[in-house]
Scaffold this active site. Structure first.
Site, PDB file in Angstrom:
ATOM      1  N   ILE A 261       0.834  -1.195   0.000  1.00  0.00           N
ATOM      2  CA  ILE A 261       0.000   0.000   0.000  1.00  0.00           C
ATOM      3  C   ILE A 261       0.869   1.246   0.000  1.00  0.00           C
ATOM      4  O   ILE A 261       1.800   1.352   0.812  1.00  0.00           O
ATOM      5  CB  ILE A 261      -0.925   0.014   1.239  1.00  0.00           C
ATOM      6  CG1 ILE A 261      -1.775  -1.257   1.291  1.00  0.00           C
ATOM      7  CG2 ILE A 261      -1.818   1.254   1.229  1.00  0.00           C
ATOM      8  CD1 ILE A 261      -2.459  -1.478   2.617  1.00  0.00           C
ATOM      9  N   CYS A 262       0.575   2.196  -0.899  1.00  0.00           N
ATOM     10  CA  CYS A 262       1.305   3.459  -0.912  1.00  0.00           C
ATOM     11  C   CYS A 262       0.476   4.478  -0.130  1.00  0.00           C
ATOM     12  O   CYS A 262      -0.497   5.022  -0.631  1.00  0.00           O
ATOM     13  CB  CYS A 262       1.528   3.948  -2.340  1.00  0.00           C
ATOM     14  SG  CYS A 262       2.360   5.536  -2.409  1.00  0.00           S
ATOM     15  N   LEU A 263       0.855   4.667   1.118  1.00  0.00           N
ATOM     16  CA  LEU A 263       0.115   5.576   1.987  1.00  0.00           C
ATOM     17  C   LEU A 263       1.151   6.311   2.822  1.00  0.00           C
ATOM     18  O   LEU A 263       1.982   5.676   3.470  1.00  0.00           O
ATOM     19  CB  LEU A 263      -0.840   4.755   2.861  1.00  0.00           C
ATOM     20  CG  LEU A 263      -1.762   5.526   3.808  1.00  0.00           C
ATOM     21  CD1 LEU A 263      -2.678   6.456   3.039  1.00  0.00           C
ATOM     22  CD2 LEU A 263      -2.601   4.558   4.632  1.00  0.00           C
TER      23      LEU A 263
END
Lengths: 163, 198
Positions: free
Chosen positions: A90-92
């Protein structure tokens, strides 16, 4: 330090998940063999193309927690601009060392991931194909592709809870 | 003619298989030894490790030049030393500190304003460990020089501030921005300008 804090989080989670109406989309959240490995199940938020399906989350917690963020990835495949389709990564920003704050807890992180489902960020994509649809504003194609993969890999609401 | 060639080929194949067999085995031994070295948790007894290493170097030596017993032992000793060093940990540490995140100095942490036990209220908690400050009979609480004067246990905030210079609650940078003032004037560039006119 990390263990003590995780114990507290565990008791908080037991109190608020799944009974607390504040987190309707967090279905389960529980530690596995150790307090440093957790699994969770979320349901797609209302009014998003993810609605009606469920996804599992795998949470690994570093021993330096909460100074360092937990690492979270999807257990089953999900089609989202900021999630790697193959690995579930996840790119967060809050999951990065740079933007993480030790004042956050696991519930906050999952709430942020639920927010991300409804508010994708096409400028930092991990899934370029669906991200391009969003950039072009082709919302019917965007929703359609997400739903196609949700039907294929997501769990339906009537299915059992991931463990 | 053809039979001779076929024979010659077969012989060559046999030679090849014979010569490749021993080095392969020695490679395997070395590889497992090295992987043990890097994945092992140091619970195995060391003499066995030393023997294994010595054996490894003897096998390497057998298909090339002769390696003396003392050399093998020296190598083995180096290997065990290598194992005792916390290489993995130091490498990981280097990786995490190499990023451009910079913390504050120990002096800064030491100089943080303490909060006396009297001024702490029962419902106030440290947002890092999520424990009430007053759970500890001798709380060591500090307040940060941010607008909210956010309070944390010194024990909790110190490791954070060593790698980050921001308040965990309001993200205010606690260190004055000196970077721009400190930038030295690029003297070379100036000289270049002079040359243009000179």
């Amino acid at each position: 330090m990390a263990t003590k804090r995780l114990m507290k989080e565990f008791s908080l989670v037991q109190k608020s998940i799944p009974s607390d109406s504040e987190y309707p989309n967090i279905l389960t959240l529980q530690p596995q063999d150790t307090l440093f490995q957790w699994k969770g199940t979320i349901s797609g938020p209302k009014d998003t193309p993810f609605e009606g399906y469920k996804w599992g989350l795998i949470i690994d917690i570093p021993h330096t927690y909460p100074s360092s963020p937990p690492s979270v990835k999807f257990a089953n495949k999900i089609c989202h601009p900021n999630v790697n389709f193959q690995t579930g990564e996840i790119c967060l920003n809050i999951l990065n060392q740079e933007h993480w704050s030790p004042a956050w807890n696991l519930i906050n992180v999952i709430v942020a991931i639920l927010q991300l489902l409804g508010n994708p960020e096409p400028l930092s994509p991990l899934n370029i194909d669906v991200s391009n649809l969003l950039k072009l504003g082709d919302m019917s194609a965007y929703d359609g592709l997400i739903k196609y993969y949700a039907v294929r890999y997501g769990l339906k609401d009537e299915d059992g809870i991931l463990d | 003619m053809s039979t001779y060639e076929a024979q010659e080929e077969a012989a060559a194949r046999e030679r090849a298989s014979n010569t490749t067999q021993p080095p392969q085995r020695s490679h395997e031994t070395l590889a497992t030894m090295l992987s043990n070295l890097f994945t092992g948790e140091g619970t195995r007894d060391l003499p066995q490790e030393t023997n294994l290493a010595a054996q490894g170097i003897r096998l390497v030596g057998s298909d090339g030049e002769e390696v003396s017993q003392s050399q093998a032992q020296e190598f083995a000793r180096a290997m065990t030393l290598l194992q005792e060093l916390p290489i993995r940990d130091s490498l990981l540490e280097q990786l995490s500190t190499q990023k451009d995140i910079e913390g504050v100095s120990q002096e800064f942490i030491d100089s943080l304003e303490r909060v006396s036990r009297k001024s702490l209220k029962p419902d106030q908690t440290c947002s890092i460990c999520t424990s009430d400050f007053l759970d500890d009979p001798h709380p060591l609480v500090v307040k940060l020089p941010c607008e909210g004067n956010h309070r944390f246990d010194l024990e909790c905030i110190a490791p954070w501030l060593k790698v980050h210079s921001t308040c965990p609650l309001c993200r205010k940078n606690l260190v004055e921005k000196k970077k721009f003032e400190d930038l030295p004037v690029d003297s070379e560039e100036e000289e270049d300008d002079w040359e243009m006119y000179g």
